[in-house]
Design a protein around this motif. Structure first.
Motif, short mmCIF file in Angstrom:
data_model
loop_
_atom_site.label_atom_id
_atom_site.label_comp_id
_atom_site.label_asym_id
_atom_site.label_seq_id
_atom_site.Cartn_x
_atom_site.Cartn_y
_atom_site.Cartn_z
N ASP B 18 0.82 -1.22 0.00
CA ASP B 18 0.00 0.00 0.00
C ASP B 18 0.85 1.28 0.00
OD1 ASP B 18 0.95 -0.02 2.54
OD2 ASP B 18 -1.00 -0.10 3.54
N LEU B 19 2.07 1.13 -0.53
CA LEU B 19 3.00 2.27 -0.60
C LEU B 19 2.43 3.43 -1.42
CD1 LEU B 19 6.05 3.01 0.12
CD2 LEU B 19 6.60 2.24 -2.21
N LEU B 20 2.58 4.65 -0.90
CA LEU B 20 2.20 5.86 -1.62
C LEU B 20 3.46 6.47 -2.21
CD1 LEU B 20 -0.14 7.40 1.14
CD2 LEU B 20 -0.76 5.78 -0.68
N VAL B 21 3.41 6.87 -3.49
CA VAL B 21 4.62 7.32 -4.18
C VAL B 21 4.44 8.71 -4.78
CG1 VAL B 21 6.28 6.82 -6.02
CG2 VAL B 21 5.26 4.94 -4.71
N VAL B 22 5.38 9.60 -4.49
CA VAL B 22 5.47 10.90 -5.15
C VAL B 22 6.73 10.88 -5.99
CG1 VAL B 22 5.84 13.38 -4.80
CG2 VAL B 22 4.28 12.13 -3.28
N ALA B 23 6.62 11.24 -7.27
CA ALA B 23 7.79 11.25 -8.15
C ALA B 23 8.08 12.66 -8.63
CB ALA B 23 7.58 10.32 -9.34
N GLY B 24 9.34 13.08 -8.50
CA GLY B 24 9.74 14.39 -8.98
C GLY B 24 9.71 14.45 -10.49
N ASP B 31 10.58 6.83 -14.74
CA ASP B 31 11.04 5.57 -14.13
C ASP B 31 9.91 4.91 -13.35
OD1 ASP B 31 13.57 6.23 -15.05
OD2 ASP B 31 14.22 7.03 -13.11
N CYS B 32 9.23 5.75 -12.58
CA CYS B 32 8.13 5.29 -11.74
C CYS B 32 7.03 4.68 -12.61
CB CYS B 32 7.62 6.53 -11.01
SG CYS B 32 6.79 6.20 -9.54
N THR B 33 6.76 5.32 -13.72
CA THR B 33 5.72 4.84 -14.63
C THR B 33 6.17 3.57 -15.35
OG1 THR B 33 5.10 7.16 -14.93
CG2 THR B 33 4.14 5.57 -16.47
N ALA B 34 7.44 3.49 -15.69
CA ALA B 34 7.98 2.29 -16.36
C ALA B 34 7.85 1.07 -15.45
CB ALA B 34 9.44 2.51 -16.74
N ALA B 35 7.88 1.30 -14.14
CA ALA B 35 7.72 0.18 -13.19
C ALA B 35 6.26 -0.23 -13.07
CB ALA B 35 8.27 0.57 -11.82
N GLY B 36 5.36 0.52 -13.70
CA GLY B 36 3.93 0.20 -13.68
C GLY B 36 3.12 1.40 -13.22
N ASP B 37 2.35 1.98 -14.15
CA ASP B 37 1.51 3.12 -13.76
C ASP B 37 0.54 2.65 -12.68
OD1 ASP B 37 0.50 5.72 -13.85
OD2 ASP B 37 -1.10 5.15 -15.24
N HIS B 38 0.28 3.52 -11.71
CA HIS B 38 -0.49 3.11 -10.53
C HIS B 38 -1.24 4.34 -10.00
CE1 HIS B 38 -1.40 1.44 -6.58
NE2 HIS B 38 -0.90 0.28 -6.95
N PRO B 39 -2.50 4.17 -9.58
CA PRO B 39 -3.23 5.35 -9.08
C PRO B 39 -2.59 5.97 -7.83
CG PRO B 39 -4.51 3.33 -8.75
CD PRO B 39 -3.35 2.98 -9.64
N LEU B 40 -1.83 5.17 -7.08
CA LEU B 40 -1.18 5.71 -5.88
C LEU B 40 0.24 6.23 -6.17
CD1 LEU B 40 -2.57 3.29 -3.17
CD2 LEU B 40 -3.26 5.64 -3.66
N ASN B 41 0.48 6.56 -7.46
CA ASN B 41 1.66 7.34 -7.85
C ASN B 41 1.20 8.77 -8.09
OD1 ASN B 41 3.19 5.02 -7.93
ND2 ASN B 41 3.34 4.94 -10.18
N PHE B 42 1.95 9.73 -7.61
CA PHE B 42 1.71 11.13 -7.99
C PHE B 42 2.95 11.64 -8.71
CE2 PHE B 42 1.34 15.77 -7.16
CZ PHE B 42 0.12 15.97 -7.79
N PRO B 43 2.98 11.45 -10.04
CA PRO B 43 4.12 11.93 -10.81
C PRO B 43 3.96 13.42 -11.10
CG PRO B 43 2.59 10.76 -12.25
CD PRO B 43 1.98 10.74 -10.88
#
Lengths: 181, 194
Positions: B18-24, B31-43
């Protein structure tokens, strides 16, 4: 007449009550003389998490992250700090993050420091240029009502809204006044 | 330098729970998206310098969830003061991982301050992070994964990675889409009525 105008209204206390009632859980600030009492009231409130920042720009990220997590943020800053948040405000606009800014003014009513004047005079225009709704509170009795209205607009409209609290309310008119705070 | 940024991020986000991710902004978001786009990513697509403090806001609002900020050295340098702010707040659920290729990757691979020896991990350590490490190999990445998912933060890592031009893998661009999908996934449908 260097002393603050006498006032029967404790605008800081009334403002804290509004912020509390509307459920603002995160309070970001850069220390400021005009906001001193409001900052202390927020620090003493167990339901508010105060975050001291090294520059006002950090507050934009703080508010965005907090809203992603479900919390409402108010940022307390001086008008000079508005100059530090301009680019970051683009994120608030693009993502439509509800954001309340309470700005104590310098560089206007009776300013003694000429270096404060350029940013103070540009503050409202700069905020508007970045899509922030701007309200002016010129007397102490009006501040809390303006904060309430701006907060409702920000939360209801998924927007950024700022209340500019006049130097007339703050009452700093000399280096001596500032040093004695 | 032997580590490739995409391998590092893929390892950190594998079985992310359930990790929440913020990407600069820039390469870290790709990179974050290449690992799998996810609703709990905020790129992030802008607000350079604000990634770490965005993670702080999220970590304070969600103290029961783990929050990871993934960003680049150039982005971190623009918000260097935020390391001091995080060091004061000390959120135990927050990690900041800087993918340090010593370059401004989006603007022509110009050298950043870290190419000249500026030590971000030392700055984080001196700012009050619970731990701050320099990572140079996959064994270090494995330890880093444990720290991000299980350790007591705030945790900081500066991961030295190869400066390379790799294919763009882009997340959604529109801010309201990114915000709303994140809030809905984290807070439920009612968040859209808040």
């Amino acid at each position: 007449m260097n002393a603050p105008l006498p006032t029967a209204v404790d605008w800081s206390l009334a403002t804290h009550q509004v912020l509390s009632r509307l459920g603002f859980g995160v309070v970001g600030f850069v220390p400021d003389g005009g906001h001193k009492r409001l900052i202390e009231l927020c620090q003493a409130d167990a339901r508010m998490r105060t975050v001291v920042m090294s520059t006002e720009e950090e507050g934009i990220g703080l508010a965005t992250g907090a809203w992603l997590g479900g919390a409402k943020t108010v940022l307390l800053m001086q008008s000079s700090g508005v100059g530090n948040i301009v680019n970051a405000l683009g994120m608030v606009s693009e993502c439509r993050i509800p954001l309340l800014l309470l700005v104590t003014m310098r560089g206007e009513y009776g300013e003694f420091n000429p270096w404060q004047v350029p940013m103070g005079q540009a503050t409202a225009e700069v905020l508007r240029a970045m899509g922030v709704v701007v309200q002016h509170a010129g007397i102490a009795a009006d501040v809390a009502e303006h904060v309430d209205a701006a907060a409702r607009l920000a939360l209801g409209g998924y927007s950024a809204a700022a209340v500019l609290i006049s130097q007339r309310v703050i009452g700093i008119k000399s280096f001596q006044d500032q040093a004695s705070q | 330098m032997t580590l490739h940024r995409r391998d590092v991020v893929k390892a950190l986000l594998a079985e992310r729970g359930d990790l929440l991710v913020v990407a600069g902004l820039g390469s870290s978001a790709w990179d974050c998206t290449a690992a799998g786009d996810h609703p709990l990513n905020f790129p992030m697509w802008g607000a350079m310098g604000c990634a770490a403090v965005t993670g702080l806001g999220l970590a304070l609002a969600q103290p029961a969830r783990r929050v990871l900020v993934l960003t680049g050295d150039g982005e971190m340098l623009m918000g260097l003061g935020s390391l001091a702010t995080l060091g004061v707040q000390r959120p135990q659920n927050l990690s900041v991982v800087v993918l340090d290729n010593e370059r401004y990757g989006e603007t022509g691979m110009q050298a950043t301050h870290t190419a000249h020896g500026v030590d971000l991990a030392a700055i984080a350590k001196a700012s009050g992070f619970a731990a701050a490490v320099l990572v140079r190999d996959m064994a270090g990445v494995s330890d880093l994964r444990k720290a991000v998912h299980l350790g007591a933060g705030p945790f900081f890592a500066q991961v030295k990675v190869v400066a390379e031009k790799i294919p763009l893998v882009l997340p959604p661009r529109e801010g309201t889409v990114l915000k709303n999908r994140f809030r809905e996934a984290l807070l439920g449908k009612s968040a859209l009525l808040q």
